[in-house]
Motif scaffolding. Structure first.
Motif, PDB file in Angstrom:
ATOM      1  N   ALA A  95      -5.963   2.445  -6.844  1.00 57.86           N
ATOM      2  CA  ALA A  95      -7.161   1.943  -6.158  1.00 57.86           C
ATOM      3  C   ALA A  95      -7.775   3.024  -5.284  1.00 57.86           C
ATOM      4  O   ALA A  95      -7.088   3.916  -4.784  1.00 57.86           O
ATOM      5  CB  ALA A  95      -6.798   0.730  -5.299  1.00 57.86           C
TER       6      ALA A  95
ATOM      7  N   GLY B  59     -14.963  -1.427  -5.830  1.00 59.65           N
ATOM      8  CA  GLY B  59     -14.797  -1.290  -4.383  1.00 59.65           C
ATOM      9  C   GLY B  59     -15.771  -2.082  -3.535  1.00 59.65           C
ATOM     10  O   GLY B  59     -15.819  -1.917  -2.312  1.00 59.65           O
TER      11      GLY B  59
ATOM     12  N   GLU C 121       0.422  -0.477  -4.717  1.00 56.01           N
ATOM     13  CA  GLU C 121      -1.023  -0.239  -4.825  1.00 56.01           C
ATOM     14  C   GLU C 121      -1.245   1.184  -4.330  1.00 56.01           C
ATOM     15  O   GLU C 121      -1.299   1.438  -3.130  1.00 56.01           O
ATOM     16  CB  GLU C 121      -1.830  -1.241  -4.000  1.00 56.01           C
ATOM     17  CG  GLU C 121      -3.328  -1.045  -4.197  1.00 56.01           C
ATOM     18  CD  GLU C 121      -4.187  -2.008  -3.397  1.00 56.01           C
ATOM     19  OE1 GLU C 121      -5.410  -1.971  -3.587  1.00 56.01           O
ATOM     20  OE2 GLU C 121      -3.635  -2.780  -2.594  1.00 56.01           O
TER      21      GLU C 121
ATOM     22  N   ASP D 275      -3.004   4.778  -3.757  1.00 54.09           N
ATOM     23  CA  ASP D 275      -4.329   5.329  -3.517  1.00 54.09           C
ATOM     24  C   ASP D 275      -4.659   6.470  -4.477  1.00 54.09           C
ATOM     25  O   ASP D 275      -3.810   7.323  -4.770  1.00 54.09           O
ATOM     26  CB  ASP D 275      -4.436   5.836  -2.081  1.00 54.09           C
ATOM     27  CG  ASP D 275      -5.007   4.787  -1.157  1.00 54.09           C
ATOM     28  OD1 ASP D 275      -6.156   4.949  -0.725  1.00 54.09           O
ATOM     29  OD2 ASP D 275      -4.312   3.779  -0.895  1.00 54.09           O
TER      30      ASP D 275
ATOM     31  N   HIS E 219      -9.599  -3.734  -7.922  1.00 51.41           N
ATOM     32  CA  HIS E 219     -10.995  -3.903  -7.457  1.00 51.41           C
ATOM     33  C   HIS E 219     -11.836  -2.682  -7.850  1.00 51.41           C
ATOM     34  O   HIS E 219     -12.203  -1.861  -7.013  1.00 51.41           O
ATOM     35  CB  HIS E 219     -11.079  -4.184  -5.952  1.00 51.41           C
ATOM     36  CG  HIS E 219     -10.080  -3.469  -5.088  1.00 51.41           C
ATOM     37  ND1 HIS E 219     -10.187  -2.138  -4.734  1.00 51.41           N
ATOM     38  CD2 HIS E 219      -8.943  -3.911  -4.492  1.00 51.41           C
ATOM     39  CE1 HIS E 219      -9.189  -1.796  -3.962  1.00 51.41           C
ATOM     40  NE2 HIS E 219      -8.410  -2.853  -3.798  1.00 51.41           N
TER      41      HIS E 219
ATOM     42  N   ASP F 293      -4.550 -10.236  -4.731  1.00 55.70           N
ATOM     43  CA  ASP F 293      -4.506  -9.240  -3.658  1.00 55.70           C
ATOM     44  C   ASP F 293      -4.053  -9.926  -2.370  1.00 55.70           C
ATOM     45  O   ASP F 293      -4.529  -9.625  -1.277  1.00 55.70           O
ATOM     46  CB  ASP F 293      -5.902  -8.616  -3.490  1.00 55.70           C
ATOM     47  CG  ASP F 293      -5.895  -7.305  -2.710  1.00 55.70           C
ATOM     48  OD1 ASP F 293      -4.833  -6.933  -2.196  1.00 55.70           O
ATOM     49  OD2 ASP F 293      -6.966  -6.687  -2.603  1.00 55.70           O
TER      50      ASP F 293
ATOM     51  N   HIS G 222       0.821  -1.212   0.000  1.00 57.06           N
ATOM     52  CA  HIS G 222       0.000   0.000   0.000  1.00 57.06           C
ATOM     53  C   HIS G 222       0.855   1.262   0.000  1.00 57.06           C
ATOM     54  O   HIS G 222       1.981   1.271   0.494  1.00 57.06           O
ATOM     55  CB  HIS G 222      -0.913   0.017   1.229  1.00 57.06           C
ATOM     56  CG  HIS G 222      -2.023  -0.981   1.141  1.00 57.06           C
ATOM     57  ND1 HIS G 222      -3.076  -0.834   0.270  1.00 57.06           N
ATOM     58  CD2 HIS G 222      -2.244  -2.140   1.819  1.00 57.06           C
ATOM     59  CE1 HIS G 222      -3.910  -1.862   0.415  1.00 57.06           C
ATOM     60  NE2 HIS G 222      -3.425  -2.674   1.338  1.00 57.06           N
TER      61      HIS G 222
ATOM     62  N   HIS H 191      -9.665   3.602  -1.780  1.00 60.02           N
ATOM     63  CA  HIS H 191      -9.883   2.987  -0.468  1.00 60.02           C
ATOM     64  C   HIS H 191     -10.597   3.925   0.502  1.00 60.02           C
ATOM     65  O   HIS H 191     -10.718   3.600   1.693  1.00 60.02           O
ATOM     66  CB  HIS H 191      -8.540   2.582   0.161  1.00 60.02           C
ATOM     67  CG  HIS H 191      -7.831   1.476  -0.543  1.00 60.02           C
ATOM     68  ND1 HIS H 191      -6.678   1.693  -1.278  1.00 60.02           N
ATOM     69  CD2 HIS H 191      -8.102   0.148  -0.663  1.00 60.02           C
ATOM     70  CE1 HIS H 191      -6.258   0.536  -1.790  1.00 60.02           C
ATOM     71  NE2 HIS H 191      -7.108  -0.407  -1.435  1.00 60.02           N
ATOM     72  N   SER H 192     -11.070   5.075   0.023  1.00 61.40           N
ATOM     73  CA  SER H 192     -11.606   6.076   0.947  1.00 61.40           C
ATOM     74  C   SER H 192     -12.733   6.870   0.298  1.00 61.40           C
ATOM     75  O   SER H 192     -12.911   6.844  -0.925  1.00 61.40           O
ATOM     76  CB  SER H 192     -10.479   7.036   1.367  1.00 61.40           C
ATOM     77  OG  SER H 192      -9.941   7.668   0.202  1.00 61.40           O
TER      78      SER H 192
ATOM     79  N   LEU I 238      -2.681   5.325   2.880  1.00 56.86           N
ATOM     80  CA  LEU I 238      -3.393   4.313   3.653  1.00 56.86           C
ATOM     81  C   LEU I 238      -2.576   3.964   4.904  1.00 56.86           C
ATOM     82  O   LEU I 238      -1.972   2.903   5.010  1.00 56.86           O
ATOM     83  CB  LEU I 238      -3.656   3.072   2.802  1.00 56.86           C
ATOM     84  CG  LEU I 238      -4.920   2.275   3.173  1.00 56.86           C
ATOM     85  CD1 LEU I 238      -6.173   3.115   3.006  1.00 56.86           C
ATOM     86  CD2 LEU I 238      -5.022   1.018   2.350  1.00 56.86           C
TER      87      LEU I 238
ATOM     88  N   ARG J  90     -14.516 -10.148  -2.762  1.00 56.66           N
ATOM     89  CA  ARG J  90     -14.677  -9.079  -3.749  1.00 56.66           C
ATOM     90  C   ARG J  90     -15.240  -9.575  -5.085  1.00 56.66           C
ATOM     91  O   ARG J  90     -16.223  -9.051  -5.582  1.00 56.66           O
ATOM     92  CB  ARG J  90     -13.333  -8.379  -3.995  1.00 56.66           C
ATOM     93  CG  ARG J  90     -12.801  -7.597  -2.804  1.00 56.66           C
ATOM     94  CD  ARG J  90     -11.551  -6.842  -3.195  1.00 56.66           C
ATOM     95  NE  ARG J  90     -10.949  -6.079  -2.112  1.00 56.66           N
ATOM     96  CZ  ARG J  90     -11.273  -4.832  -1.795  1.00 56.66           C
ATOM     97  NH1 ARG J  90     -12.224  -4.203  -2.460  1.00 56.66           N
ATOM     98  NH2 ARG J  90     -10.652  -4.202  -0.821  1.00 56.66           N
TER      99      ARG J  90
END
Length: 579
Positions: free
Chosen positions: A438, A471, A413, A415, A468, A529, A374, A440-441, A378, A506
């Motif tokens: 990706a 999400g 990965e 963000d 993904h 993942d 990450h 994530h938030s 994150l 997922r």
């Protein structure tokens, strides 16, 4: 006892801290266990690579003793004592909104709250809202959550049912009278949600099998206990019904096919049989002219009887498969997969080191892998900044020198931030081999805001894969408001790959959107993942989901040769591998 890894230790320390918090223990004592957990998580080594765990910052004499005990026995005396002292009914209450360890400890101490019933009573009598820091609205929200949490959805998420089926099969393997068994129904077809679980069992000594089925672990209720069908309710996160059908060996293949479904697939098969003056039932194929029942050793033989190639369970949804399998279509298999492009290590929130993950990939016969821990945004996952990623790069370089049979790519990965910016500047991304972007938030953003973020990633020449893409977490989270059709079109324009995340939680993208991506000419990367070695086996689920969508192997990024993959990740960067 299973082999314990770093994540197991971290979870044990966190559990001890939680119990101490519920007990109302000294804050400094609670903090010591959380500090030890954080120290272990920040250390990039795996357990096997740590010579003395007591040397890690944050781990003192007491926490080291607890860790040593846990590694030796799978538990610790402290946790065992805490589990006896703290009411068991408190722990599930931590899942309710507005209730943390400190608040629950306060309610336990002041109101005698020990479980759902006492919490509900405290709310209904008005006592809870009088506790400092609570209030009427908080009390109402907790009450609503209490009333809703007991409701079992009609269909449960596939990842939960897969876990339950593994536990069931561990029990079935112990029943020596069982000759063959196989899961059936929508779980075998790898649907996203499942109502209940079906098993087909072949056995001669049916009564002996029946008696042992009703005594499997966690059986809460016996619904049916007949000669050929046993139905029980298993107590897990939810009550789950399990149906066992016990048949003769000769009937096994036909019964398995029948109860695997889908219903529409079976209707099409019966129509095909009718055209041949035959009837399909759950025990075999009956020839109408003579009444003879034909049995089969396997489902492959069953399909061959109708001049069809074997149709995998996940493709039996009456989506033209009978026509397609008159020939042998190019199905994806594990031998086609040359690497995994999305995995995490102890550098962020993984359980194993880079070298351990690489060595496991070598055991799987992979030609390449990408390490994608990450990024810095994150923080909850111990995300890496530029300095740490460069340091990790040095380790990857060393391992590439050490292992000549596999290419280890430097990745991340990264963000996609809530404001539409990316977590790293292009000048840094240029240093990496492969970049996964990706979200994530800020899942509650509007479609326009989400699409602005997705477009920012797709327009960036250094982004290779969108991870993904919607999400979603099946059964738990719908995902963000992404216009998938527009994302696919943009991915086509920028020649960016979209991920099929193989984790059953997922399965993202869905079958429908995978088909749309293939039709648009967008490459798909099947990634696990993985956060530990064992999770790398989730690739098998990804393969089945790809076949379910009839994806062609050549359209899947990680079936490509190393040269083709390297060419792809250079496609928008001004140079290519051959230049």
């Amino acid at each position: 006892m299973k082999e314990l890894d770093k994540k197991d230790v971290i979870q044990h320390l966190e559990k001890v801290a939680t119990y101490l918090e519920l007990q109302g223990s000294n804050p400094y004592r609670i903090a010591a266990y959380r500090k030890a957990s954080q120290g272990l998580e920040k250390d990039v080594r795996s357990l096997k690579e740590i010579d003395d765990i007591g040397d890690i910052p944050g781990i003192g004499k007491g926490t080291k003793e607890l860790i040593d005990s846990f590694l030796a026995t799978g538990t610790s005396e402290l946790l065992t004592t805490l589990e006896e002292e703290v009411p068991a009914g408190l722990l599930p209450l931590l899942k309710l909104p507005g209730l943390g360890g400190k608040r629950l400890a306060l309610l336990y101490k002041e109101l005698g709250v020990t479980d759902e019933a006492s919490l509900k009573k405290a709310i209904e009598t008005g006592k809870l809202e009088q506790v400092k820091g609570m209030g009427k609205k908080t009390a109402q929200n907790i009450l609503e959550a209490l009333e809703n949490q007991g409701e079992r959805p009609e269909r449960l998420p596939v990842h939960l049912m897969l876990r339950v089926s593994e536990e069931i099969e561990a029990g079935l393997q112990e029943i020596k009278e069982i000759e063959r068994y196989n899961v059936a129904g929508s779980l075998r077809r790898l649907r996203e949600t499942i109502k209940d679980i079906d098993y087909i069992i072949a056995a001669t000594e049916k009564d002996a099998v029946r008696k042992q089925l009703i005594n499997l672990p966690n059986v809460k209720e016996i619904i049916a206990n007949g000669t050929t069908k046993v139905s029980v309710t298993i107590q897990d996160e939810y009550d789950i019904n399990i149906d066992f059908r016990i048949v003769d060996q000769a009937e096994f293949a036909s019964t398995l096919h029948h109860f695997t479904g889908s219903k529409d697939h079976n209707v099409s098969m019966r129509q095909l049989a009718k055209e041949r003056d035959e009837k399909i039932n759950e025990y075999g194929v009956e020839k109408e002219a003579t009444g003879e029942i034909v049995h089969f050793d396997s489902e492959a033989d069953f399909y061959q009887h109708f001049d069809l190639h074997y149709i995998p369970p996940e493709m039996r949804e009456n989506t033209n498969e009978l026509e397609i399998f008159q020939q042998a279509p190019p199905l994806l298999s594990s031998s086609d997969i040359l690497g995994d492009l999305h995995m995490h290590t102890t550098w962020s929130d993984g359980a194993h080191s880079v070298e351990e993950m690489v060595n496991y990939a070598r055991k799987l016969g992979y030609s390449y892998v990408t390490i994608t821990d990450h990024s810095k945004f994150l923080q909850v996952a111990n995300g890496l900044n530029e300095k740490r990623l460069r340091k990790q790069g040095e380790e990857i370089h060393r391992l590439n020198e050490k292992y000549k049979d596999i290419e280890i790519l430097r990745g991340v990965e990264m963000d996609i931030l809530p404001n539409g910016e990316l977590d790293f500047e292009d000048s840094f991304l240029a240093e990496l081999d492969l970049v996964i972007a990706a979200i994530h938030s800020s899942f509650n953003q509007t479609e326009a805001e989400i699409m602005k973020r997705i477009d920012a990633a797709l327009n960036n020449p250094f982004v290779d894969i969108i991870a993904h893409p919607t999400g979603r977490i099946i059964g738990r989270r719908e995902g963000y408001q992404v216009n998938v059709a527009k994302m696919i079109q943009k991915a086509k324009e920028t020649n960016t790959a979209l991920e099929l995340n193989a984790n059953p939680q997922r399965f993202d993208l869905t079958t429908t959107w995978l088909k749309a991506a293939q039709e648009a000419g967008v490459p798909v990367a099947i990634n696990t993942d993985a956060h530990n070695q064992e999770s790398m086996h989730l690739m098998n689920y990804g393969i089945r989901r790809a076949n379910r969508a009839f994806l062609k192997p050549e359209n899947i990024v990680n079936t490509w040769s190393k040269a083709k993959l390297l060419s792809f990740i250079q496609r928008n960067k001004g140079t290519s591998e051959g230049e």
